[in-house]
Scaffold this motif. Structure first.
Motif, PDB file in Angstrom:
ATOM      1  N   LYS A 130       0.839  -1.195   0.000  1.00  0.00           N
ATOM      2  CA  LYS A 130       0.000   0.000   0.000  1.00  0.00           C
ATOM      3  C   LYS A 130       0.879   1.251   0.000  1.00  0.00           C
ATOM      4  O   LYS A 130       0.620   2.211  -0.729  1.00  0.00           O
ATOM      5  N   GLN A 131       1.915   1.225   0.839  1.00  0.00           N
ATOM      6  CA  GLN A 131       2.833   2.360   0.885  1.00  0.00           C
ATOM      7  C   GLN A 131       3.593   2.494  -0.434  1.00  0.00           C
ATOM      8  O   GLN A 131       3.756   3.594  -0.969  1.00  0.00           O
ATOM      9  N   ILE A 132       4.063   1.376  -0.951  1.00  0.00           N
ATOM     10  CA  ILE A 132       4.817   1.379  -2.213  1.00  0.00           C
ATOM     11  C   ILE A 132       3.964   1.955  -3.345  1.00  0.00           C
ATOM     12  O   ILE A 132       4.442   2.733  -4.167  1.00  0.00           O
ATOM     13  N   SER A 133       2.690   1.596  -3.370  1.00  0.00           N
ATOM     14  CA  SER A 133       1.793   2.104  -4.407  1.00  0.00           C
ATOM     15  C   SER A 133       1.637   3.618  -4.304  1.00  0.00           C
ATOM     16  O   SER A 133       1.575   4.318  -5.326  1.00  0.00           O
ATOM     17  N   VAL A 134       1.572   4.145  -3.084  1.00  0.00           N
ATOM     18  CA  VAL A 134       1.457   5.601  -2.895  1.00  0.00           C
ATOM     19  C   VAL A 134       2.715   6.297  -3.406  1.00  0.00           C
ATOM     20  O   VAL A 134       2.632   7.358  -4.046  1.00  0.00           O
ATOM     21  N   ILE A 135       3.877   5.713  -3.145  1.00  0.00           N
ATOM     22  CA  ILE A 135       5.132   6.299  -3.640  1.00  0.00           C
ATOM     23  C   ILE A 135       5.103   6.347  -5.167  1.00  0.00           C
ATOM     24  O   ILE A 135       5.479   7.353  -5.783  1.00  0.00           O
ATOM     25  N   PHE A 136       4.633   5.275  -5.795  1.00  0.00           N
ATOM     26  CA  PHE A 136       4.549   5.265  -7.259  1.00  0.00           C
ATOM     27  C   PHE A 136       3.550   6.306  -7.763  1.00  0.00           C
ATOM     28  O   PHE A 136       3.747   6.888  -8.832  1.00  0.00           O
ATOM     29  N   GLU A 137       2.490   6.547  -6.997  1.00  0.00           N
ATOM     30  CA  GLU A 137       1.503   7.554  -7.403  1.00  0.00           C
ATOM     31  C   GLU A 137       2.134   8.938  -7.512  1.00  0.00           C
ATOM     32  O   GLU A 137       1.760   9.738  -8.379  1.00  0.00           O
ATOM     33  N   ILE A 138       3.088   9.224  -6.623  1.00  0.00           N
ATOM     34  CA  ILE A 138       3.786  10.518  -6.665  1.00  0.00           C
ATOM     35  C   ILE A 138       4.441  10.706  -8.027  1.00  0.00           C
ATOM     36  O   ILE A 138       4.342  11.771  -8.661  1.00  0.00           O
ATOM     37  N   TYR A 139       5.097   9.657  -8.498  1.00  0.00           N
ATOM     38  CA  TYR A 139       5.832   9.743  -9.763  1.00  0.00           C
ATOM     39  C   TYR A 139       4.922   9.563 -10.977  1.00  0.00           C
ATOM     40  O   TYR A 139       5.246  10.042 -12.076  1.00  0.00           O
ATOM     41  N   LYS A 140       3.793   8.915 -10.789  1.00  0.00           N
ATOM     42  CA  LYS A 140       2.802   8.852 -11.864  1.00  0.00           C
ATOM     43  C   LYS A 140       2.212  10.244 -12.090  1.00  0.00           C
ATOM     44  O   LYS A 140       1.975  10.646 -13.233  1.00  0.00           O
ATOM     45  N   ASP A 141       1.997  10.980 -11.005  1.00  0.00           N
ATOM     46  CA  ASP A 141       1.517  12.359 -11.132  1.00  0.00           C
ATOM     47  C   ASP A 141       2.524  13.197 -11.912  1.00  0.00           C
ATOM     48  O   ASP A 141       2.150  14.014 -12.764  1.00  0.00           O
ATOM     49  N   LYS A 142       3.812  12.984 -11.635  1.00  0.00           N
ATOM     50  CA  LYS A 142       4.861  13.714 -12.351  1.00  0.00           C
ATOM     51  C   LYS A 142       4.836  13.347 -13.836  1.00  0.00           C
ATOM     52  O   LYS A 142       4.996  14.215 -14.710  1.00  0.00           O
ATOM     53  N   SER A 143       4.638  12.069 -14.116  1.00  0.00           N
ATOM     54  CA  SER A 143       4.615  11.597 -15.500  1.00  0.00           C
ATOM     55  C   SER A 143       3.450  12.208 -16.266  1.00  0.00           C
ATOM     56  O   SER A 143       3.597  12.650 -17.418  1.00  0.00           O
TER      57      SER A 143
END
Length: 214
Positions: A168-181
């Motif tokens: 769950k935490q890992i997915s949130v971290i990826f969301e940060i960079y998906k927003d950047k993308s």
């Protein structure tokens, strides 16, 4: 004498319980390194220890710094109240940087770049390639430069995410960079919201067609 024996027994029991608590981390380290097929016993042991020590450090920090240690305030960017998951990420993000650096420096010293990526993918269950596949499906005409930029963001997410305890935490971290993308795509002539909407409609239409064919 009896009191001394009791203390010794309790100490022995505590040590063994702690060792048992780390069996999951040891198994991950052993399994991941086995898949590398290094054919070098010394290197295998070094890499196993690096991964094991990192996994245990992440777990111990997480367990000793629960979400409750972070005040239930708001996200200053969105104004939304921090939920328990967000608070746990804030708490875990305060883990000393040396934990991350020790692992990464050690892996890069012992392994090839491709082998380091393999281990990071194990930590994050291959989320870089999985997410990249999603972007290619949503944006079929993704350019070489767009793909390179987005992959770079996702690789940054992957390395950051290894310092977090659960998916769950890992997915949130990826969301940060998906927003950047997605912000990058918008800044370069794309309309991410429309692209995503078109993709969802396409998937729904394909499902409806298959359903009608049955």
């Amino acid at each position: 004498m009896k009191k001394t024996l009791i203390i010794f027994f309790l100490s022995f029991l505590a040590v063994n319980i702690k060792a048992q608590d780390n069996t999951g981390e040891q198994k991950k380290a052993n399994d991941w390194v086995a898949e590398l097929k290094l054919n070098n016993a010394k290197k295998e042991e070094t890499v196993k220890n690096l991964i094991f020590n990192h996994l245990v450090a992440v777990k111990d920090w997480h367990n000793s710094h629960p979400a409750s240690t972070v005040p239930a305030g708001i996200n200053p960017r969105t104004g939304e109240k921090l939920n328990e998951l967000h608070r746990s990420i804030i708490a875990d993000s305060a883990m000393p940087e040396t934990v991350h650096k020790t692992l990464m420096d050690g892996l890069r010293q012992e392994l090839t770049p491709e082998q380091v990526i393999f281990i990071l993918d194990k930590y994050t269950i291959g989320k870089v390639d999985f997410t990249m596949k999603g972007y290619k499906a949503i944006v079929p005409d993704l350019t070489e430069q767009e793909e390179k930029t987005i992959r770079t963001y996702l690789e940054e997410a992957r390395e950051m995410a290894i310092d977090y305890k659960n998916m769950k935490q890992i997915s949130v971290i990826f969301e940060i960079y998906k927003d950047k993308s997605e912000a990058y795509l918008n800044a370069n002539g794309r309309n991410w919201r429309q692209l995503y909407k078109d993709y969802v409609n396409k998937v729904k239409a394909e499902k409806a067609k298959k359903s009608n064919e049955k």
